[in-house]
Design a protein around this motif. Structure first.
Motif, PDB file in Angstrom:
ATOM      1  N   ARG A 169       1.385  -1.380  -0.104  1.00  7.69           N
ATOM      2  CA  ARG A 169      -0.083  -0.388   0.388  1.00  7.69           C
ATOM      3  C   ARG A 169       1.068   0.977   0.007  1.00  7.69           C
ATOM      4  NH1 ARG A 169      -3.059  -4.276   2.244  1.00  7.69           N
ATOM      5  NH2 ARG A 169      -5.130  -4.427   2.087  1.00  7.69           N
ATOM      6  N   ILE A 170       1.855   1.403  -0.920  1.00  5.16           N
ATOM      7  CA  ILE A 170       2.784   2.248  -0.774  1.00  5.16           C
ATOM      8  C   ILE A 170       1.877   3.206  -2.058  1.00  5.16           C
ATOM      9  CG2 ILE A 170       5.068   3.151  -1.291  1.00  5.16           C
ATOM     10  CD1 ILE A 170       6.035   0.352  -0.611  1.00  5.16           C
ATOM     11  N   ASN A 171       1.340   4.761  -2.217  1.00  7.06           N
ATOM     12  CA  ASN A 171       1.349   5.541  -2.792  1.00  7.06           C
ATOM     13  C   ASN A 171       1.625   5.542  -3.822  1.00  7.06           C
ATOM     14  OD1 ASN A 171      -1.002   6.690  -4.176  1.00  7.06           O
ATOM     15  ND2 ASN A 171      -1.290   7.916  -2.770  1.00  7.06           N
ATOM     16  N   VAL A 172       2.190   4.947  -4.734  1.00  5.55           N
ATOM     17  CA  VAL A 172       3.354   5.159  -6.320  1.00  5.55           C
ATOM     18  C   VAL A 172       3.165   4.645  -7.638  1.00  5.55           C
ATOM     19  CG1 VAL A 172       4.850   3.524  -5.425  1.00  5.55           C
ATOM     20  CG2 VAL A 172       5.745   5.420  -6.561  1.00  5.55           C
ATOM     21  N   ASP A 173       3.106   5.228  -7.923  1.00  4.73           N
ATOM     22  CA  ASP A 173       3.239   4.611  -9.847  1.00  4.73           C
ATOM     23  C   ASP A 173       4.465   4.507 -10.256  1.00  4.73           C
ATOM     24  OD1 ASP A 173       0.252   5.087  -9.728  1.00  4.73           O
ATOM     25  OD2 ASP A 173       0.226   7.438 -10.347  1.00  4.73           O
ATOM     26  N   ILE A 174       3.676   3.382 -11.379  1.00  8.82           N
ATOM     27  CA  ILE A 174       5.935   2.942 -11.922  1.00  8.82           C
ATOM     28  C   ILE A 174       5.024   3.232 -13.035  1.00  8.82           C
ATOM     29  CG2 ILE A 174       7.164   1.207 -11.707  1.00  8.82           C
ATOM     30  CD1 ILE A 174       6.999   2.081  -9.361  1.00  8.82           C
ATOM     31  N   THR A 175       6.447   3.992 -14.030  1.00  8.62           N
ATOM     32  CA  THR A 175       6.185   4.060 -15.903  1.00  8.62           C
ATOM     33  C   THR A 175       7.590   3.582 -15.860  1.00  8.62           C
ATOM     34  OG1 THR A 175       4.930   6.056 -15.341  1.00  8.62           O
ATOM     35  CG2 THR A 175       6.417   6.059 -17.189  1.00  8.62           C
ATOM     36  N   ASP A 176       7.257   2.422 -16.735  1.00  7.27           N
ATOM     37  CA  ASP A 176       8.955   1.987 -17.552  1.00  7.27           C
ATOM     38  C   ASP A 176       8.577   2.412 -18.776  1.00  7.27           C
ATOM     39  OD1 ASP A 176      10.284   0.360 -18.474  1.00  7.27           O
ATOM     40  OD2 ASP A 176       9.449  -1.035 -18.125  1.00  7.27           O
ATOM     41  N   ILE A 177       9.502   3.666 -19.170  1.00 11.70           N
ATOM     42  CA  ILE A 177       9.538   4.255 -20.494  1.00 11.70           C
ATOM     43  C   ILE A 177      10.510   3.101 -21.132  1.00 11.70           C
ATOM     44  CG2 ILE A 177      10.047   6.049 -22.103  1.00 11.70           C
ATOM     45  CD1 ILE A 177       9.466   7.547 -18.949  1.00 11.70           C
ATOM     46  N   ARG A 178      10.413   2.660 -22.376  1.00  7.77           N
ATOM     47  CA  ARG A 178      11.323   1.699 -23.216  1.00  7.77           C
ATOM     48  C   ARG A 178      11.374   2.089 -24.626  1.00  7.77           C
ATOM     49  NH1 ARG A 178       7.412  -3.758 -21.857  1.00  7.77           N
ATOM     50  NH2 ARG A 178       8.001  -3.670 -19.817  1.00  7.77           N
ATOM     51  N   PRO A 179      12.088   3.182 -25.067  1.00 11.85           N
ATOM     52  CA  PRO A 179      12.688   4.089 -26.433  1.00 11.85           C
ATOM     53  C   PRO A 179      13.221   2.761 -27.531  1.00 11.85           C
ATOM     54  CG  PRO A 179      13.735   5.033 -24.661  1.00 11.85           C
ATOM     55  CD  PRO A 179      12.383   3.967 -23.985  1.00 11.85           C
ATOM     56  N   GLY A 180      13.038   3.127 -28.400  1.00 18.18           N
ATOM     57  CA  GLY A 180      13.901   2.304 -29.770  1.00 18.18           C
ATOM     58  C   GLY A 180      15.238   3.312 -29.952  1.00 18.18           C
ATOM     59  N   VAL A 213       4.606  10.198 -18.500  1.00 19.55           N
ATOM     60  CA  VAL A 213       5.362  10.867 -17.163  1.00 19.55           C
ATOM     61  C   VAL A 213       4.066  11.366 -16.954  1.00 19.55           C
ATOM     62  CG1 VAL A 213       6.276  12.043 -15.410  1.00 19.55           C
ATOM     63  CG2 VAL A 213       7.282  10.672 -17.475  1.00 19.55           C
ATOM     64  N   LEU A 214       3.499  12.355 -17.937  1.00 21.61           N
ATOM     65  CA  LEU A 214       2.509  12.813 -16.899  1.00 21.61           C
ATOM     66  C   LEU A 214       0.833  12.701 -17.028  1.00 21.61           C
ATOM     67  CD1 LEU A 214       2.861  16.174 -19.422  1.00 21.61           C
ATOM     68  CD2 LEU A 214       3.352  16.292 -16.429  1.00 21.61           C
ATOM     69  N   ARG A 215       0.544  11.254 -17.837  1.00 18.85           N
ATOM     70  CA  ARG A 215      -0.553  10.412 -18.227  1.00 18.85           C
ATOM     71  C   ARG A 215      -0.599   9.052 -17.147  1.00 18.85           C
ATOM     72  NH1 ARG A 215      -2.076  10.422 -24.235  1.00 18.85           N
ATOM     73  NH2 ARG A 215      -3.113  12.820 -24.910  1.00 18.85           N
ATOM     74  N   ARG A 216       1.142   9.266 -16.475  1.00 16.28           N
ATOM     75  CA  ARG A 216       1.138   8.244 -15.468  1.00 16.28           C
ATOM     76  C   ARG A 216       1.187   6.707 -15.638  1.00 16.28           C
ATOM     77  NH1 ARG A 216       1.796  11.569 -10.445  1.00 16.28           N
ATOM     78  NH2 ARG A 216       1.981   9.376  -9.486  1.00 16.28           N
ATOM     79  N   ARG A 217       1.717   6.504 -17.265  1.00 14.42           N
ATOM     80  CA  ARG A 217       1.601   5.443 -17.914  1.00 14.42           C
ATOM     81  C   ARG A 217       2.418   4.019 -17.302  1.00 14.42           C
ATOM     82  NH1 ARG A 217       1.190   5.196 -23.630  1.00 14.42           N
ATOM     83  NH2 ARG A 217       0.957   3.376 -23.537  1.00 14.42           N
ATOM     84  N   ARG A 218       2.037   2.779 -17.123  1.00 13.84           N
ATOM     85  CA  ARG A 218       2.809   1.903 -16.672  1.00 13.84           C
ATOM     86  C   ARG A 218       3.668   1.567 -17.787  1.00 13.84           C
ATOM     87  NH1 ARG A 218       5.660  -0.914 -15.432  1.00 13.84           N
ATOM     88  NH2 ARG A 218       6.322  -2.534 -14.276  1.00 13.84           N
ATOM     89  N   VAL A 219       3.543   1.292 -18.797  1.00 18.64           N
ATOM     90  CA  VAL A 219       4.365   1.105 -19.355  1.00 18.64           C
ATOM     91  C   VAL A 219       4.220   1.982 -20.853  1.00 18.64           C
ATOM     92  CG1 VAL A 219       5.455  -0.531 -21.191  1.00 18.64           C
ATOM     93  CG2 VAL A 219       4.873  -1.373 -18.998  1.00 18.64           C
ATOM     94  N   ALA A 220       5.195   2.405 -21.544  1.00 17.74           N
ATOM     95  CA  ALA A 220       5.249   3.003 -23.072  1.00 17.74           C
ATOM     96  C   ALA A 220       6.410   3.088 -23.792  1.00 17.74           C
ATOM     97  CB  ALA A 220       4.985   4.636 -22.362  1.00 17.74           C
ATOM     98  N   TYR A 221       6.199   2.470 -24.792  1.00 19.75           N
ATOM     99  CA  TYR A 221       7.148   2.634 -26.248  1.00 19.75           C
ATOM    100  C   TYR A 221       7.488   3.652 -26.498  1.00 19.75           C
ATOM    101  CZ  TYR A 221       7.276  -2.764 -24.883  1.00 19.75           C
ATOM    102  OH  TYR A 221       7.245  -3.752 -24.684  1.00 19.75           O
ATOM    103  N   ILE A 222       7.945   3.762 -26.874  1.00 21.22           N
ATOM    104  CA  ILE A 222       8.597   5.234 -28.115  1.00 21.22           C
ATOM    105  C   ILE A 222       9.409   4.545 -28.949  1.00 21.22           C
ATOM    106  CG2 ILE A 222       9.575   7.658 -27.867  1.00 21.22           C
ATOM    107  CD1 ILE A 222       8.212   7.247 -25.213  1.00 21.22           C
ATOM    108  N   ASP A 223       7.891   4.692 -29.931  1.00 22.98           N
ATOM    109  CA  ASP A 223       7.319   4.961 -30.274  1.00 22.98           C
ATOM    110  C   ASP A 223       6.166   3.683 -30.750  1.00 22.98           C
ATOM    111  OD1 ASP A 223       7.754   4.043 -33.307  1.00 22.98           O
ATOM    112  OD2 ASP A 223       7.340   6.516 -33.866  1.00 22.98           O
ATOM    113  N   SER A 224       5.515   3.413 -31.577  1.00 25.49           N
ATOM    114  CA  SER A 224       4.308   2.831 -32.254  1.00 25.49           C
ATOM    115  C   SER A 224       5.263   1.518 -32.435  1.00 25.49           C
ATOM    116  CB  SER A 224       2.516   2.903 -32.001  1.00 25.49           C
ATOM    117  OG  SER A 224       2.936   3.513 -33.210  1.00 25.49           O
ATOM    118  N   ARG A 225       5.033   2.158 -33.794  1.00 24.58           N
ATOM    119  CA  ARG A 225       6.539   1.284 -33.727  1.00 24.58           C
ATOM    120  C   ARG A 225       7.228   0.267 -33.362  1.00 24.58           C
ATOM    121  NH1 ARG A 225       9.759   5.904 -37.507  1.00 24.58           N
ATOM    122  NH2 ARG A 225       9.846   6.114 -35.854  1.00 24.58           N
TER     123      ARG A 225
END
Length: 248
Positions: A169-180, A213-225
């Motif tokens: 119950r730690i109030n923290v969001d995790i965001t994994d940003i995965r660029p090519g 970051v601003l949308r607090r995404r859990r996993v974000a690929y950069i970009d859709s390709r």
């Protein structure tokens, strides 16, 4: 005023994102090994930016990180943008060791420190831990063994921290940003840079990182390709994967 700390802000994606958040009116703490480059950011935003030299692979990295949090009087978002990695098909031990020092040991020390901070402070407003990892975590790459393995480690570690935070119950969001592939200093001396597939500029990538970051995404690929490319990489059977040669 919202507060963000960015480690790995002396160049590339980290520097651009730091300046963009300062322009948005955030209070920004920036850190990296090269203090002179960080001072360039502070000079542009003297009332919003504080800088501190931190080598994530050094024994005092977590302590200095905590000092930077105190310097800007708290932290709402933490972004880990530090990282290193080279082509190393010859398995040079020094190259592999440096990659592990930064991408595994340093990453772990700083991320766990950030998690402990939010465990103490993020009671009402959720904190956020964001990390720029890489699509290279999808599979082991023979041309960059330690780099690809370290990025998979980061993927799994963030999964574990996310699960632990929920269970505790730690109030923290995790965001994994995965660029090519991104045209940064890491590729500056690579003679094959111009032949890299789907190479992206920092100007293109930075706004996508900030949106994640601003949308607090859990996993974000950069970009859709690269999201599609990663799915294809993970779908290749092991018996076929070992026969592939990536001479990029």
């Amino acid at each position: 005023m919202k507060k963000i700390i960015i480690i790995g802000a002396s160049s590339g994606m980290g520097m651009r994102v730091a300046m963009d958040f300062a322009r948005m009116g955030w209070r920004v703490g920036v850190a990296a090994r090269r203090l002179d480059r960080l001072q360039e950011i502070k000079a542009q935003f003297p009332d919003r930016v504080e800088a501190m030299a931190i080598d994530v692979a050094a024994p005092d990295a977590a302590r200095r990180f905590e000092s930077l949090i105190e310097l800007i009087d708290g932290m709402d978002v933490f972004l880990y943008a530090a990282g290193t990695g080279w082509r190393n098909p010859s398995l040079d031990p020094a190259v592999e060791a440096r990659t592990i020092d930064v991408n595994v040991r340093g990453f772990t020390a700083i991320v766990t420190s950030a998690c402990r901070y939010f465990a103490r402070t993020a009671n009402r407003t959720p904190g956020q831990i964001a990390v720029i990892t890489s699509v290279a975590g999808a599979r082991g790459l023979g041309i960059s063994p330690a780099y690809s393995a370290s990025k998979r480690y980061q993927w799994n570690y963030l999964d574990a921290i996310d699960q632990l935070a929920h269970a505790s119950r730690i109030n923290v969001d995790i965001t994994d940003i995965r660029p090519g592939f991104v045209d940064t200093a890491l590729l500056a001396d690579d003679p094959r840079k111009d032949s890299l597939p789907m190479l992206m500029s920092i100007d293109y990538v930075a706004p996508l990182i900030e949106k994640a970051v601003l949308r607090r995404r859990r996993v974000a690929y950069i970009d859709s390709r690269w999201a599609v490319m990663t799915a294809l990489m993970r779908a290749v059977p092991a018996s076929l994967w070992r026969r592939l040669s990536f001479d990029l």
